[in-house]
Write a protein that holds these residues in place. Sequence first.
Motif, PDB file in Angstrom:
ATOM      1  N   VAL A 128     -50.141-181.238 -95.268  1.00 57.23           N
ATOM      2  CA  VAL A 128     -49.125-180.222 -96.779  1.00 57.23           C
ATOM      3  C   VAL A 128     -48.018-181.690 -97.189  1.00 57.23           C
ATOM      4  CG1 VAL A 128     -48.539-179.088 -98.531  1.00 57.23           C
ATOM      5  CG2 VAL A 128     -50.803-178.322 -96.807  1.00 57.23           C
ATOM      6  N   VAL A 129     -47.874-182.115 -97.851  1.00 59.54           N
ATOM      7  CA  VAL A 129     -46.463-182.607 -97.936  1.00 59.54           C
ATOM      8  C   VAL A 129     -46.101-182.064 -99.481  1.00 59.54           C
ATOM      9  CG1 VAL A 129     -44.494-184.613 -98.495  1.00 59.54           C
ATOM     10  CG2 VAL A 129     -47.283-185.234 -97.290  1.00 59.54           C
ATOM     11  N   ASP A 130     -44.427-181.264 -98.764  1.00 59.06           N
ATOM     12  CA  ASP A 130     -43.620-179.943 -99.768  1.00 59.06           C
ATOM     13  C   ASP A 130     -42.058-181.294 -99.702  1.00 59.06           C
ATOM     14  OD1 ASP A 130     -42.621-178.155-100.854  1.00 59.06           O
ATOM     15  OD2 ASP A 130     -41.943-176.998 -99.115  1.00 59.06           O
ATOM     16  N   VAL A 131     -42.333-180.820-101.110  1.00 53.17           N
ATOM     17  CA  VAL A 131     -41.732-182.211-102.008  1.00 53.17           C
ATOM     18  C   VAL A 131     -40.105-181.073-102.313  1.00 53.17           C
ATOM     19  CG1 VAL A 131     -40.891-184.096-103.368  1.00 53.17           C
ATOM     20  CG2 VAL A 131     -43.033-183.922-102.197  1.00 53.17           C
ATOM     21  N   LEU A 132     -39.290-181.399-101.525  1.00 51.09           N
ATOM     22  CA  LEU A 132     -38.163-180.444-101.642  1.00 51.09           C
ATOM     23  C   LEU A 132     -37.015-181.395-102.174  1.00 51.09           C
ATOM     24  CD1 LEU A 132     -39.374-179.763 -99.225  1.00 51.09           C
ATOM     25  CD2 LEU A 132     -37.442-178.091 -98.877  1.00 51.09           C
ATOM     26  N   ASN A 133     -36.267-180.502-103.167  1.00 62.89           N
ATOM     27  CA  ASN A 133     -35.228-181.160-103.655  1.00 62.89           C
ATOM     28  C   ASN A 133     -34.211-181.101-102.823  1.00 62.89           C
ATOM     29  OD1 ASN A 133     -32.532-181.446-105.257  1.00 62.89           O
ATOM     30  ND2 ASN A 133     -33.081-180.258-106.734  1.00 62.89           N
ATOM     31  N   ALA A 134     -33.189-182.104-102.683  1.00 60.85           N
ATOM     32  CA  ALA A 134     -32.663-181.680-100.683  1.00 60.85           C
ATOM     33  C   ALA A 134     -31.135-181.090-101.689  1.00 60.85           C
ATOM     34  CB  ALA A 134     -31.993-183.236-100.630  1.00 60.85           C
ATOM     35  N   GLY A 135     -30.658-181.181-102.467  1.00 56.53           N
ATOM     36  CA  GLY A 135     -29.185-180.536-103.834  1.00 56.53           C
ATOM     37  C   GLY A 135     -29.938-179.457-103.298  1.00 56.53           C
ATOM     38  N   ALA A 136     -30.877-178.592-103.540  1.00 54.36           N
ATOM     39  CA  ALA A 136     -31.216-177.384-103.269  1.00 54.36           C
ATOM     40  C   ALA A 136     -31.957-176.548-102.339  1.00 54.36           C
ATOM     41  CB  ALA A 136     -31.736-176.433-105.108  1.00 54.36           C
ATOM     42  N   LEU A 137     -31.562-176.866-101.703  1.00 50.86           N
ATOM     43  CA  LEU A 137     -32.919-177.086-100.167  1.00 50.86           C
ATOM     44  C   LEU A 137     -32.672-175.566 -99.626  1.00 50.86           C
ATOM     45  CD1 LEU A 137     -33.891-178.661 -98.151  1.00 50.86           C
ATOM     46  CD2 LEU A 137     -31.315-178.128 -95.854  1.00 50.86           C
ATOM     47  N   GLU A 138     -31.495-174.482 -99.953  1.00 52.63           N
ATOM     48  CA  GLU A 138     -32.303-173.186 -99.309  1.00 52.63           C
ATOM     49  C   GLU A 138     -32.918-172.300-100.445  1.00 52.63           C
ATOM     50  OE1 GLU A 138     -29.930-168.499 -98.774  1.00 52.63           O
ATOM     51  OE2 GLU A 138     -28.336-170.690 -99.921  1.00 52.63           O
ATOM     52  N   ARG A 139     -32.779-172.900-102.271  1.00 53.78           N
ATOM     53  CA  ARG A 139     -33.857-172.221-102.977  1.00 53.78           C
ATOM     54  C   ARG A 139     -35.518-172.950-102.278  1.00 53.78           C
ATOM     55  NH1 ARG A 139     -31.133-173.092-106.620  1.00 53.78           N
ATOM     56  NH2 ARG A 139     -31.666-174.719-107.444  1.00 53.78           N
ATOM     57  N   ASN A 140     -35.611-174.453-102.157  1.00 51.27           N
ATOM     58  CA  ASN A 140     -36.469-174.900-102.104  1.00 51.27           C
ATOM     59  C   ASN A 140     -37.964-174.677-100.856  1.00 51.27           C
ATOM     60  OD1 ASN A 140     -36.903-177.615-104.275  1.00 51.27           O
ATOM     61  ND2 ASN A 140     -35.545-176.693-104.407  1.00 51.27           N
ATOM     62  N   LEU A 141     -36.464-174.556-100.070  1.00 55.78           N
ATOM     63  CA  LEU A 141     -37.466-173.843 -98.615  1.00 55.78           C
ATOM     64  C   LEU A 141     -38.217-172.294 -98.925  1.00 55.78           C
ATOM     65  CD1 LEU A 141     -34.501-174.733 -95.483  1.00 55.78           C
ATOM     66  CD2 LEU A 141     -36.976-176.297 -96.198  1.00 55.78           C
ATOM     67  N   TYR A 142     -38.423-171.901 -99.994  1.00 50.86           N
ATOM     68  CA  TYR A 142     -38.598-170.633 -99.801  1.00 50.86           C
ATOM     69  C   TYR A 142     -40.003-171.181 -99.611  1.00 50.86           C
ATOM     70  CZ  TYR A 142     -40.039-166.563-101.245  1.00 50.86           C
ATOM     71  OH  TYR A 142     -40.386-164.572-101.499  1.00 50.86           O
ATOM     72  N   LEU A 143     -40.792-171.761 -99.948  1.00 50.96           N
ATOM     73  CA  LEU A 143     -42.264-172.933-100.916  1.00 50.96           C
ATOM     74  C   LEU A 143     -42.313-173.157 -99.082  1.00 50.96           C
ATOM     75  CD1 LEU A 143     -44.747-172.814-102.591  1.00 50.96           C
ATOM     76  CD2 LEU A 143     -43.332-175.155-102.750  1.00 50.96           C
ATOM     77  N   ALA A 144     -41.323-173.808 -98.691  1.00 50.29           N
ATOM     78  CA  ALA A 144     -42.107-174.370 -97.035  1.00 50.29           C
ATOM     79  C   ALA A 144     -42.198-172.951 -96.653  1.00 50.29           C
ATOM     80  CB  ALA A 144     -40.921-175.100 -97.344  1.00 50.29           C
ATOM     81  N   VAL A 145     -41.528-171.840 -96.402  1.00 46.95           N
ATOM     82  CA  VAL A 145     -41.767-170.545 -95.278  1.00 46.95           C
ATOM     83  C   VAL A 145     -42.742-170.534 -96.280  1.00 46.95           C
ATOM     84  CG1 VAL A 145     -40.850-168.814 -94.967  1.00 46.95           C
ATOM     85  CG2 VAL A 145     -38.975-170.568 -94.969  1.00 46.95           C
ATOM     86  N   GLN A 146     -43.644-170.206 -96.654  1.00 50.51           N
ATOM     87  CA  GLN A 146     -44.199-169.814 -97.664  1.00 50.51           C
ATOM     88  C   GLN A 146     -45.635-170.867 -96.782  1.00 50.51           C
ATOM     89  OE1 GLN A 146     -44.908-167.070-101.196  1.00 50.51           O
ATOM     90  NE2 GLN A 146     -43.233-168.114-101.652  1.00 50.51           N
ATOM     91  N   LEU A 147     -45.659-171.336 -96.903  1.00 48.72           N
ATOM     92  CA  LEU A 147     -46.799-172.694 -96.341  1.00 48.72           C
ATOM     93  C   LEU A 147     -47.294-172.140 -95.233  1.00 48.72           C
ATOM     94  CD1 LEU A 147     -45.934-175.908 -99.002  1.00 48.72           C
ATOM     95  CD2 LEU A 147     -47.956-174.288 -99.010  1.00 48.72           C
ATOM     96  N   MET A 148     -45.535-172.835 -94.414  1.00 46.23           N
ATOM     97  CA  MET A 148     -45.903-172.068 -92.627  1.00 46.23           C
ATOM     98  C   MET A 148     -46.439-170.443 -92.849  1.00 46.23           C
ATOM     99  SD  MET A 148     -42.005-173.495 -91.893  1.00 46.23           S
ATOM    100  CE  MET A 148     -42.444-173.919 -90.252  1.00 46.23           C
ATOM    101  N   GLU A 149     -45.909-169.778 -93.334  1.00 46.24           N
ATOM    102  CA  GLU A 149     -46.699-168.645 -93.223  1.00 46.24           C
ATOM    103  C   GLU A 149     -48.251-168.735 -93.423  1.00 46.24           C
ATOM    104  OE1 GLU A 149     -44.251-164.580 -93.614  1.00 46.24           O
ATOM    105  OE2 GLU A 149     -44.328-166.006 -95.363  1.00 46.24           O
ATOM    106  N   MET A 150     -48.433-169.202 -93.860  1.00 45.69           N
ATOM    107  CA  MET A 150     -50.106-169.629 -94.052  1.00 45.69           C
ATOM    108  C   MET A 150     -50.593-170.814 -92.843  1.00 45.69           C
ATOM    109  SD  MET A 150     -51.499-170.575 -97.711  1.00 45.69           S
ATOM    110  CE  MET A 150     -53.299-170.448 -98.423  1.00 45.69           C
ATOM    111  N   GLY A 151     -50.101-171.142 -92.766  1.00 49.83           N
ATOM    112  CA  GLY A 151     -50.475-171.904 -91.241  1.00 49.83           C
ATOM    113  C   GLY A 151     -50.813-173.086 -91.447  1.00 49.83           C
ATOM    114  N   ALA A 152     -50.206-173.775 -92.979  1.00 46.00           N
ATOM    115  CA  ALA A 152     -50.886-175.365 -93.425  1.00 46.00           C
ATOM    116  C   ALA A 152     -50.070-176.567 -92.392  1.00 46.00           C
ATOM    117  CB  ALA A 152     -51.085-175.119 -95.212  1.00 46.00           C
ATOM    118  N   PRO A 153     -50.846-177.295 -91.932  1.00 45.37           N
ATOM    119  CA  PRO A 153     -49.798-178.353 -91.260  1.00 45.37           C
ATOM    120  C   PRO A 153     -48.895-179.313 -92.478  1.00 45.37           C
ATOM    121  CG  PRO A 153     -52.117-178.983 -91.526  1.00 45.37           C
ATOM    122  CD  PRO A 153     -52.317-177.503 -92.085  1.00 45.37           C
TER     123      PRO A 153
END
Length: 766
Positions: free
Chosen positions: A86-111
């Motif tokens: 899974v490639v999570d595309v984040l808006n670097a200018g709003a990193l904190e808000r965009n990392l919220y989805l990334a954390v959920q993907l990591m909690e799901m265990g997805a590579p």
Amino acid sequence: MSKKITIALAGNPNSGKTTAFNAITGARQHVGNYPGITVDKKEGTAVVDGQTVHVIDLPGTYSLSAYTMEEVVARNVIADERPDMVVDVLNAGALERNLYLAVQLMEMGAPLTLALNMMDEAKKQGMRIDVQKLQSLLGIPVVETVARVGEGMDNLMRTAVEHAREKAGKPWEPLIISYGSDLDPVLDEMVALISKEQFLTDRYPARWVALKYLENDEEMLRIGKPFGAVATELETRAREVSEHLEATLKTYPEAVIADYRYGYISSLLRQGVVSRLNDLENRLATSDKMDQVLTHRMLGPMIMLGLLFLIYQITFTIGEVPMGWLESFFGWLNETVSEAMPDGLLKSLVVSGIIDGVGGVMGFVPLIMFMFLQIAFLEDSGYMARVAYMLDRVFRFFGLHGCSVMPFIVSGGIAGGCAVPGVMAARTLRSPKEKLATLLTAPFMACGAKLPVFLLIVGVFFAENQALVMFLLTLAGWASALLVSKLLRSTIIKGEPTPFVMELPPYRVPTFRGLLIHTWERTWQYIKKAGTVILAISILLWLAMTFPQLSDEQMAPFEARQAEIAALIEAAGGTDVPAADEAAAATEAGAEVSGEEQAEEAGVLVAENEAAVSEVDMEALEEELTEIENAMSEAGLRNSVAGRVGIALEPVTKWAGFEWRTNIALVGGFAAKEVIVSTLGTAYSLGEVDAEEAQPLAERIANDPHWTHANAVSLLLFVLLYAPCFVTVVAIKQEAGSWGWAIFSTVFNTAFAMVVAVAVYQIGSL
């Protein structure tokens, strides 16, 4: 690992995910729908160092909670299809808000691989991101990209493929975050129960399932119901902890979980991941400066209306030329086929039913294309998010959402749109109920198909105030949509309004390639859905207005009178008249008489004709012949299926001032509003009337004592508000997911339009 690697692209809306997908796959992509729903399913392929990669563009989401169909689809694809990466595309200018989805993907265990997109804009804002530090803290690859210009995309794909190979065959490893003393103990108990009972562990990690139950996730609760006791136990424990949090902290589990996730993200970023240059810390970003003007409380709405009006002007100014080419093409095709085919039903079907029917709709393609191009520019530039932001407060009062504004505008909020793409645009709404209210009311807008009817009637009865009346009709569409939305959201589509959560992306210059892709996708959908359905509608309308035909007995009086007048004209040296040939053929087919009797009768007939013609005005004879042909056409129309339906509806429609001929046109309008004017022309025995050449029909309506200002206004409002055309009904069915709401739209809108039309006509008649 299999030869083909599957990579799923995830990301927040406005993060540049779709731009990245286009850059990765180029022309090797196709768009469809996930089975049973209308969420876009975009897939493509790429080749990375000789490795074929299957790329799935997941719907844009802010989280993996079941608030929207897009979020459900995204997590189901990850859980069920198990992509290699899974490639999570984040808006670097709003990193904190965009990392919220990334954390959920990591909690799901997805590579997972992170793509820090829009790095150029982040740097302009004075941000500096330590990519290596972030990669080390998260334990996953992180790559800098600028998708709109293709920068970093090759490196991203190579990194993702290499990471996928490393993870191949290994079990997924979920991230574990502490959620505090109130939730951690119950989480441990729920995880133990889930693991013991093997409850949904074939799809999700046990801790992920427990978190979803604590968040009261509707989709997870629905999936778990059939499992009985274990699901009931999990719901009970989630309810108990929710009651505990409400009693002690005045909060609820979902809020606590979100707080701890953001706390985890914040702790990461504070470890030197993000820094700002001192000389830029107090400076507003360019986007913020622009928003001070473009979203200003007073100037913002004025600029918005100006831009939207400009879209309308540009569309019709530029689109007029290619639209003329298409009209000329279909006109040439009409003439060519007419000359090549012998007269008869087959020729009528091909020319009137197919070429004219489909050509009338395809002529709008240039307008649709230019409109979509400009809308794509506003969307990709970031401005459209501001339009939704400015209108949200008004729309929320009526039970709608700020994002409902685009479906309304595309449907004809600025006269000339089309309800089909307008309905499709409603798929961006997060709330199913707000989406449904938007679907049912967007067809009230003054779409381009209704304009010929408006121009015809307004030109006859309101010639001195045409612009004002057209403007009021447009406002009436908006007012009706908002009022009906309020009614529906207060009755059959009740539900709490969805908070307006939309990231206002930084303004950017769209890429030409991206604009072309977005424009073509939408235009092609219009061509496929409108063109094919209109073809079927045109054939059905032709059949309904052609059959059953008049019998020989019903035709006899008309043919006899035609023969008489044709003989008079021919005796006076007039040109050949088709009716004369028909009369001669009828005579030859009659009873046999002797040659002597024929000669005697012919001599008497010629003498009588010569005497008669001397007293009759040739011009009057030709006019009478035309009237007879019109009367025969009217009789044939009355006798057809369409005519019988129009007459049958008169007892009801007379209260709105409509008689049978108007009814026929309105029934045709159920299929496509484009046919109302041409059907009116036929119904008034004037032959087919093109919208641009409707003056003969206008004169006939103006001279008809049945027509008054009261039923003119009644008809205008009825056409504005009644049932969507059939193509739109199909689109509503696809977006709403069932025929039930599509049928409701047809019935309710027609009933509402009839109530308005009757009220206006009865009051006006007083």
